[in-house]
Design a protein around this motif. Structure first.
Motif, short mmCIF file in Angstrom:
data_model
loop_
_atom_site.label_atom_id
_atom_site.label_comp_id
_atom_site.label_asym_id
_atom_site.label_seq_id
_atom_site.Cartn_x
_atom_site.Cartn_y
_atom_site.Cartn_z
N ILE A 83 -13.51 14.09 -5.99
CA ILE A 83 -11.92 14.20 -6.14
C ILE A 83 -11.24 13.84 -4.68
O ILE A 83 -11.69 14.55 -3.85
N LEU A 84 -10.44 13.17 -4.65
CA LEU A 84 -10.00 12.57 -3.39
C LEU A 84 -8.39 12.80 -3.25
O LEU A 84 -7.72 12.50 -4.31
N ASP A 85 -8.13 13.53 -2.07
CA ASP A 85 -6.75 13.52 -2.06
C ASP A 85 -5.93 12.55 -1.23
O ASP A 85 -6.56 12.07 -0.20
N ALA A 86 -5.14 12.11 -1.86
CA ALA A 86 -4.43 10.72 -1.22
C ALA A 86 -3.31 11.13 -0.58
O ALA A 86 -2.48 12.06 -0.84
N VAL A 87 -2.96 10.42 0.56
CA VAL A 87 -1.61 10.74 1.21
C VAL A 87 -0.68 9.24 1.20
O VAL A 87 -1.43 8.29 0.96
N LEU A 88 0.25 9.81 1.16
CA LEU A 88 1.26 8.53 0.88
C LEU A 88 1.56 7.93 2.32
O LEU A 88 1.55 8.55 3.26
N THR A 89 1.56 6.45 2.34
CA THR A 89 1.87 5.69 3.40
C THR A 89 3.36 5.85 3.72
O THR A 89 4.13 6.32 3.15
N LEU A 130 0.82 -1.26 -0.02
CA LEU A 130 0.15 -0.07 -0.06
C LEU A 130 0.92 1.21 -0.08
O LEU A 130 1.64 1.43 0.96
N LEU A 131 0.92 1.84 -1.12
CA LEU A 131 1.60 3.02 -1.18
C LEU A 131 1.04 4.56 -0.92
O LEU A 131 1.59 5.51 -0.36
N ALA A 132 -0.29 4.45 -1.08
CA ALA A 132 -0.89 5.74 -0.85
C ALA A 132 -2.66 5.40 -0.63
O ALA A 132 -3.04 4.40 -1.05
N VAL A 133 -3.13 6.30 0.26
CA VAL A 133 -4.39 6.06 0.83
C VAL A 133 -5.26 7.31 0.63
O VAL A 133 -4.94 8.40 0.87
N ALA A 134 -6.54 7.14 0.10
CA ALA A 134 -7.47 8.32 0.07
C ALA A 134 -8.78 7.94 0.84
O ALA A 134 -9.19 6.79 0.47
N LYS A 135 -9.31 8.93 1.34
CA LYS A 135 -10.75 8.60 2.10
C LYS A 135 -11.86 9.33 1.63
O LYS A 135 -11.69 10.40 0.93
N ARG A 163 -11.73 9.84 -8.50
CA ARG A 163 -10.39 10.62 -9.14
C ARG A 163 -9.62 10.67 -7.83
O ARG A 163 -9.78 11.39 -6.94
N VAL A 164 -8.59 9.94 -7.78
CA VAL A 164 -7.53 10.08 -6.71
C VAL A 164 -6.30 11.01 -7.06
O VAL A 164 -5.38 10.48 -8.00
N ARG A 165 -6.12 11.97 -6.36
CA ARG A 165 -4.99 12.80 -6.72
C ARG A 165 -3.96 12.77 -5.64
O ARG A 165 -4.02 12.69 -4.52
N LEU A 166 -2.64 12.53 -6.20
CA LEU A 166 -1.65 12.51 -5.34
C LEU A 166 -0.66 13.78 -5.70
O LEU A 166 0.07 13.78 -7.02
N PHE A 173 -4.57 7.59 7.60
CA PHE A 173 -3.42 7.75 8.22
C PHE A 173 -2.50 6.96 7.67
O PHE A 173 -2.83 6.18 6.52
#
Lengths: 340, 297
Positions: free
Chosen positions: B11-17, A314-319, A335-338, B72
């Motif tokens: 549109i979801l903002d992702a966070v890096l683990t 798991l490298l990135a998570v969006a909620k 649409r998940v923005r990194l 998280f």
């Protein structure tokens, strides 16, 4: 075959975008002189520059906002045997070599009034340098947004004549012949701009303003002692010059720029995908809780999107902000923005 | 004609683990997003009320009002339960993974938890070994039986497991085992060969992938051939393995004193509790198996 992952197609499901974000940065002159009784002004034993903080600098809450220094070129009429002469020469040379660069012979070039270095013209041989912290300028100062105001006339105790400088044509005709990136020319007015009307330079990416000393026509000084700019430049230390500058500062305004590079992953859940769950509460004695019979549609609720490597890390998570119902009658594209 | 409400545009903002950041920092190309999964960690499906008096629109009213937690960054704590794609919509039963203590190792009688004795001194103490079942961390081959995990449909509502086979698309062909690499590692059910972790992440969690095609010694008889079963309905695969203590636990008390506690298990012992996580890669079904490493003081 039951699956829990869906492979992203790099051609159709992944897009890269670049966005420029701007913040307005207003710096009132009283921050630089007065508000904190100079407890937010940090000086150094080497005396080459002084730093301005937004709060007394001994506090952990303080942020460094800009540095002030001054210098003159070796061919300036002020160059000679004045106070801190070598340090003022060194400061000018250092700033010039970084911001203007060298000529064909390898000699450091002087700051040019109209930015047209190659054809000569008027040089800025005596300058005040305001080096802004990266915290404020971020990736660069937005072109055309830089405004600085001073009280240039009168005496230190009774300052008069507000002079406002702005990079009036910065948004459209900035210069690109600096090794430190793009820069604009500061003018006192948007009208009547000529090759000789520039009074300073602002380097957008470097976050440095170079102001010609000739804009100060009154007497200067941090307090008791005062004199013309030229007399102060030769008879006082860099620190005194910086204090004088601070006392005449009205305000500085600009917009900064953050270049935000994003990758958007289009996570597409088709009508026949992700309708079941591996949630431990999904089953009761192996029976799906949300179904009464085999003819009922399966239902699941999405709260999280996980982006994985090919080896399932798991490298990135969006909620999601709320659970999203997913069943065979719905298709969803998340649409998940990194941001990088 | 009213305008469409587009406020729900997602549109979801992702966070890096933490693992994502670690791979990005390595700069070796290992940070490459290749796939996605959807999760429903916060959802309690027990709240789905199929008998709601107000009708079907209200069946999931409690679920859709569930608050969702912020993301998280601990990679092992997110996406614990994933949504699953099965092309058929007519399934009423799904397989589970169950710890089989009938033919497999059961919890220690005294402390009621799977117990690993980490060294020779502990194994030789008969007051400790008399307390119940244990994994012999000194000589794994001497362990009474392996940990056994059976996959299948717990209920026999759609057929008896002795005669009905679990559908092929629901049968696990690969299991993922995660364990804290500081404490232990995974061996086959006979204690003869140690498995190789696919990777160890930044939190020292080692991940092992065990496949029916390449790791045959980790699988017992499956389907209708399964014996000593605890699953009444159609059965899939049987996974069997052992957990061996790490060299650190075997040779030192450092981790016990840092992360563990002391207790009495026949004799005075150090102990560390942790969890072994078993996940079916096909169905995403996951079981957390509590386990205790014990060392004589």
């Amino acid at each position: 075959m039951a699956t829990t992952f869906k492979t992203l197609n790099s051609a159709n499901d992944v897009a890269s975008t670049r966005t420029l974000l701007h913040e307005a940065i207003p710096l009132t002159g009283t921050i630089a002189s007065g508000t904190y009784d100079d407890n937010n002004i940090k000086t150094y034993s080497h005396g080459m520059f002084e730093s301005v903080y937004d709060y007394p600098y001994l506090s952990s809450s303080a942020n460094h906002i800009f540095d002030i220094t001054t210098g003159y070129a070796s061919n300036s009429s002020l160059s000679g045997s004045g106070v801190q002469n070598s340090k003022k020469l060194n400061v000018y040379s250092q700033m010039a070599q970084v911001l203007v660069g060298y000529d064909a012979t390898g000699s450091i070039q002087n700051f040019d009034q109209d930015g047209d270095i190659a054809t000569g013209g008027t040089k800025i041989n005596e300058a005040i340098f305001v080096n802004f912290s990266r915290l404020l300028t971020k990736d660069e100062i937005k072109k055309g947004s830089f405004i600085v105001s001073f009280l240039t006339g009168g005496t230190p105790a009774a300052r008069t004549d507000t002079l406002t400088l702005q990079d009036h044509e910065g948004a459209t005709s900035y210069k690109v012949n600096s090794p430190a990136g793009e820069y604009g020319i500061l003018y006192t007015s948007s009208s009547g701009i000529t090759a000789d009307s520039g009074v300073g330079l602002v380097y957008y990416q470097a976050g440095v303003a170079v102001l010609t000393g000739s804009i100060f026509d009154g007497t200067m000084g941090p307090g008791i002692s005062s004199g013309t700019y030229d007399s102060l430049a030769t008879g006082s230390t860099i620190e005194v010059m910086a204090d004088s500058f601070r006392n005449r500062l009205v305000d500085i305004d600009f917009n900064n720029t953050v270049e935000l590079n994003s990758t958007v992953y289009f996570c597409r859940a088709s009508h026949n995908e992700f309708n079941y769950s591996a949630n431990p509460t999904y089953l009761s004695e192996s029976q799906i809780r949300v179904k009464n019979s085999t003819t009922d549609n399966p239902v699941s609720y999405v709260t999280t999107v996980g982006l994985y490597s090919s080896d399932n890390e798991l490298l990135a998570v969006a909620k999601l902000s709320e659970p999203l119902k997913k069943d065979p009658s719905t298709e969803v594209t998340l649409r998940v923005r990194l941001d990088f | 004609m009213a305008f469409l409400d587009n406020s729900g545009d997602i549109i979801l903002d992702a966070v890096l683990t933490d693992t994502g950041r670690m791979r990005l920092a390595k700069g070796d190309g290992s940070f490459k997003i290749a796939k996605f999964a959807l999760g429903d960690d916060e959802i309690n499906y027990e709240l789905y009320d199929k008998n709601h008096a107000s009708g079907s629109a209200y069946y999931d009213i409690e679920i859709v009002q569930s608050p969702v937690l912020e993301a998280f960054t601990n990679n092992t704590s997110m996406l614990k339960s994933k949504l699953m794609t099965i092309s058929r919509t007519n399934l009423l039963y799904l397989p589970q993974i169950v710890n089989n203590t009938t033919v497999g190792l059961s919890s220690n009688n005294t402390n009621s938890i799977l117990t690993v004795l980490v060294d020779q001194t502990t194994v030789n103490d008969t007051t400790i070994t008399a307390t119940g079942d244990y994994i012999d961390g000194y000589r794994l081959v001497d362990t009474k039986s392996p940990i056994v995990m059976d996959q299948g449909i717990v209920s026999n509502a759609i057929g008896d497991g002795s005669s009905v086979v679990l559908d092929a698309d629901l049968t696990e062909t690969q299991f993922m085992i995660e364990i804290d690499n500081r404490f232990g590692n995974i061996w086959d059910g006979n204690g003869a060969a140690q498995a190789t972790p696919s990777f160890v992440d930044d939190d020292n969690v080692a991940t092992y992938y065990l496949s029916t095609s390449t790791n045959k010694t980790y699988f017992g008889k499956s389907g209708t051939s399964m014996s000593g079963e605890v699953i009444a309905g159609p059965r899939g695969k049987r996974l069997q393995f052992l957990v061996a203590p790490s060299v650190d636990l075997n040779s030192s008390t450092y981790l016990f004193t840092q992360l563990g506690t002391t207790a009495t298990l026949g004799s005075s012992v150090y102990q560390i509790d942790t969890t072994v996580r078993i996940t079916g890669v096909t169905t995403g079904y996951r079981v957390d198996l509590p386990i205790r490493f014990v060392k004589k003081q």
